[in-house]
Design a protein around this motif. Structure first.
Motif, PDB file in Angstrom:
ATOM      1  N   ALA A 189     -27.654  21.047 -25.874  1.00 44.96           N
ATOM      2  CA  ALA A 189     -26.450  21.269 -25.910  1.00 44.96           C
ATOM      3  C   ALA A 189     -25.666  20.074 -26.820  1.00 44.96           C
ATOM      4  N   ARG A 190     -25.123  20.683 -27.808  1.00 52.64           N
ATOM      5  CA  ARG A 190     -24.245  19.778 -28.526  1.00 52.64           C
ATOM      6  C   ARG A 190     -22.787  19.970 -28.199  1.00 52.64           C
ATOM      7  N   ILE A 191     -21.969  19.057 -27.676  1.00 54.46           N
ATOM      8  CA  ILE A 191     -20.813  19.082 -26.815  1.00 54.46           C
ATOM      9  C   ILE A 191     -19.713  18.629 -27.768  1.00 54.46           C
ATOM     10  N   ILE A 192     -19.109  19.734 -28.706  1.00 49.18           N
ATOM     11  CA  ILE A 192     -17.949  19.538 -29.463  1.00 49.18           C
ATOM     12  C   ILE A 192     -16.596  19.340 -28.571  1.00 49.18           C
ATOM     13  N   ALA A 193     -16.382  19.953 -27.561  1.00 48.64           N
ATOM     14  CA  ALA A 193     -15.452  19.613 -26.697  1.00 48.64           C
ATOM     15  C   ALA A 193     -15.745  20.298 -25.388  1.00 48.64           C
ATOM     16  N   GLY A 194     -15.264  19.418 -24.152  1.00 46.67           N
ATOM     17  CA  GLY A 194     -15.552  19.855 -22.922  1.00 46.67           C
ATOM     18  C   GLY A 194     -16.879  19.035 -22.575  1.00 46.67           C
ATOM     19  N   GLU A 195     -17.589  19.907 -21.463  1.00 43.79           N
ATOM     20  CA  GLU A 195     -18.558  19.124 -20.724  1.00 43.79           C
ATOM     21  C   GLU A 195     -19.891  20.347 -20.504  1.00 43.79           C
ATOM     22  N   ALA A 196     -21.083  19.533 -20.785  1.00 45.24           N
ATOM     23  CA  ALA A 196     -22.003  20.369 -20.341  1.00 45.24           C
ATOM     24  C   ALA A 196     -23.183  19.567 -19.766  1.00 45.24           C
ATOM     25  N   PHE A 197     -23.949  19.831 -18.849  1.00 40.82           N
ATOM     26  CA  PHE A 197     -25.143  19.160 -18.046  1.00 40.82           C
ATOM     27  C   PHE A 197     -24.559  17.653 -17.897  1.00 40.82           C
ATOM     28  N   GLY A 198     -23.234  17.659 -17.458  1.00 39.65           N
ATOM     29  CA  GLY A 198     -22.719  16.220 -17.035  1.00 39.65           C
ATOM     30  C   GLY A 198     -22.443  15.194 -18.064  1.00 39.65           C
ATOM     31  N   VAL A 199     -22.471  15.908 -19.178  1.00 37.17           N
ATOM     32  CA  VAL A 199     -21.897  14.804 -20.386  1.00 37.17           C
ATOM     33  C   VAL A 199     -20.684  15.516 -21.260  1.00 37.17           C
ATOM     34  N   ARG A 200     -19.765  14.605 -21.456  1.00 39.17           N
ATOM     35  CA  ARG A 200     -18.536  15.024 -21.756  1.00 39.17           C
ATOM     36  C   ARG A 200     -18.378  14.709 -23.472  1.00 39.17           C
ATOM     37  N   SER A 201     -17.622  15.393 -23.981  1.00 49.43           N
ATOM     38  CA  SER A 201     -17.108  15.067 -25.252  1.00 49.43           C
ATOM     39  C   SER A 201     -15.951  14.048 -25.475  1.00 49.43           C
ATOM     40  N   PRO A 202     -15.630  13.103 -26.473  1.00 51.57           N
ATOM     41  CA  PRO A 202     -14.956  12.311 -26.495  1.00 51.57           C
ATOM     42  C   PRO A 202     -13.470  13.306 -27.201  1.00 51.57           C
ATOM     43  N   VAL A 203     -13.678  14.313 -27.482  1.00 50.99           N
ATOM     44  CA  VAL A 203     -12.558  14.933 -28.299  1.00 50.99           C
ATOM     45  C   VAL A 203     -11.364  15.115 -27.599  1.00 50.99           C
ATOM     46  N   PHE A 204     -10.105  14.859 -27.999  1.00 52.64           N
ATOM     47  CA  PHE A 204      -8.918  15.188 -27.243  1.00 52.64           C
ATOM     48  C   PHE A 204      -8.518  16.693 -27.610  1.00 52.64           C
TER      49      PHE A 204
END
Length: 347
Positions: free
Chosen positions: A209-224
């Motif tokens: 997963a490349r997390i552009i916004a939101g969360e996957a596998f317990g990892v969050r994006s820093p994007v507001f």
């Protein structure tokens, strides 16, 4: 990225301001400059995780799994100046999916591109898949995004900019338009830019997963995300499966970049590249890659605004009167468009 979408039930063409403004939008064919806009925000936060336990996104099926309620093949069409896009959201079959206004998969080679054009009232998210694109605006911001990079632009009260290929060969990417609420449509423009190395990543059970916004596998994006949004680029190895939670009440869709997969129900027919899949209500999406090749897709979800949408080309507001005002502001160079008449990009 577009100046051709027209969505008013009654034309505004009787207005001389409208006619002149549209002529300016269509006739500008320039771009590029090289100052840095102070409001630009470059995020440099990376979070990477590889595990096989904790996350609900890894393995748990859902009480209310989201089903596929609409499937649409994004067909090629001309756009900009000599460019080609595959549009899914934003066509007559799928006018919008609140809060999403448009999704294009673009494929552009020099000298084609998207020369000077304005925006008001929404955000654009440009995600490069191959090659590079150079962006330049009338406030002095200029930058180039390359494969894996993201630019999240809040147009707010007004931006005039250009988007053009930065290298030889074919440049490919996705551009998503996200609506802003009425209270945010006239805010100051803002940028968030992430290089590929700075995008949060996670991997589990054969799924990256490349997390552009939101969360996957317990990892969050820093994007507001001013309009609450999830945007994740998943790549699934053959034989893998994914169970990704999605906030209840949010609208969600999938765009398949490459390969084919089974979405929603394990016994459903597989769906291939360039399809947009709209998901029904529920608490999460299940996906299976039963093919012998990798499957890559973007999962996008957002909290609906529940407000009227009046769109005319590059302006998205809540009423016809606000659209007319946007055209007047652009024509007269006021209320956010003060620099419009004096600026041309350098391309």
């Amino acid at each position: 990225m577009t100046t051709t979408m027209m969505r008013l039930s009654k034309p505004l063409a009787s207005s001389p301001i409208y006619t002149s403004a549209i002529a300016r939008i269509r006739n500008k064919t320039h771009h590029h400059n090289h100052r840095q806009l102070p409001l630009t925000q470059k995020l440099r936060t990376t979070r990477t995780m590889s595990s096989s336990s904790s996350s609900a996104a890894a393995s748990a099926p859902f009480e209310k799994p989201r089903a596929v309620v609409k499937k649409l093949l994004a067909e090629s069409q001309p756009e900009g100046q000599g460019a080609t896009v595959r549009r899914s959201i934003g066509r007559h079959e799928l006018r919008n999916l609140d809060p999403f206004l448009m999704l294009d998969e673009f494929s552009v080679s020099k000298p084609a591109g998207f020369p000077d054009h304005p925006h008001r009232g929404f955000e654009t998210v440009t995600y490069m898949l191959e090659g590079a694109f150079t962006h330049q605006d009338f406030a002095g911001h200029k930058g180039t995004i390359r494969a894996g990079d993201v630019q999240w632009m809040t147009a707010g009260r007004g931006i005039v900019h250009s988007e053009m290929p930065a290298g030889d060969g074919v440049q490919k990417g996705l551009q998503l338009w996200i609506n802003l609420s009425s209270k945010d449509k006239m805010i100051e423009p803002r940028y968030q830019e992430l290089q590929s190395k700075d995008i949060s990543r996670a991997e589990e059970g054969g799924v990256e997963a490349r997390i552009i916004a939101g969360e996957a596998f317990g990892v969050r994006s820093p994007v507001f995300t001013r309009t609450p949004t999830m945007y994740i680029d998943f790549t699934m190895r053959p034989g893998s499966q994914l169970h990704q939670p999605i906030p209840e009440g949010w609208n969600a869709f999938v765009y398949i970049v490459g390969g084919e997969g089974v979405f929603g129900r394990e016994k459903a027919a597989p769906v291939g590249a360039h399809h947009c899949i709209v998901l029904g209500p529920g608490d999460g999406l299940s996906v299976w890659n039963k093919s012998g090749a990798p499957l890559r897709f973007a999962l996008v979800a957002g909290q609906p605004l529940g407000e009227p949408v009046v769109q005319h080309g590059p302006f998205v507001m809540n009423s016809r009167a606000e659209i007319q005002q946007a055209m007047e502001d652009y024509y007269y160079g006021k209320n956010g468009f003060e620099r419009a008449s004096q600026w041309s990009s350098s391309a």
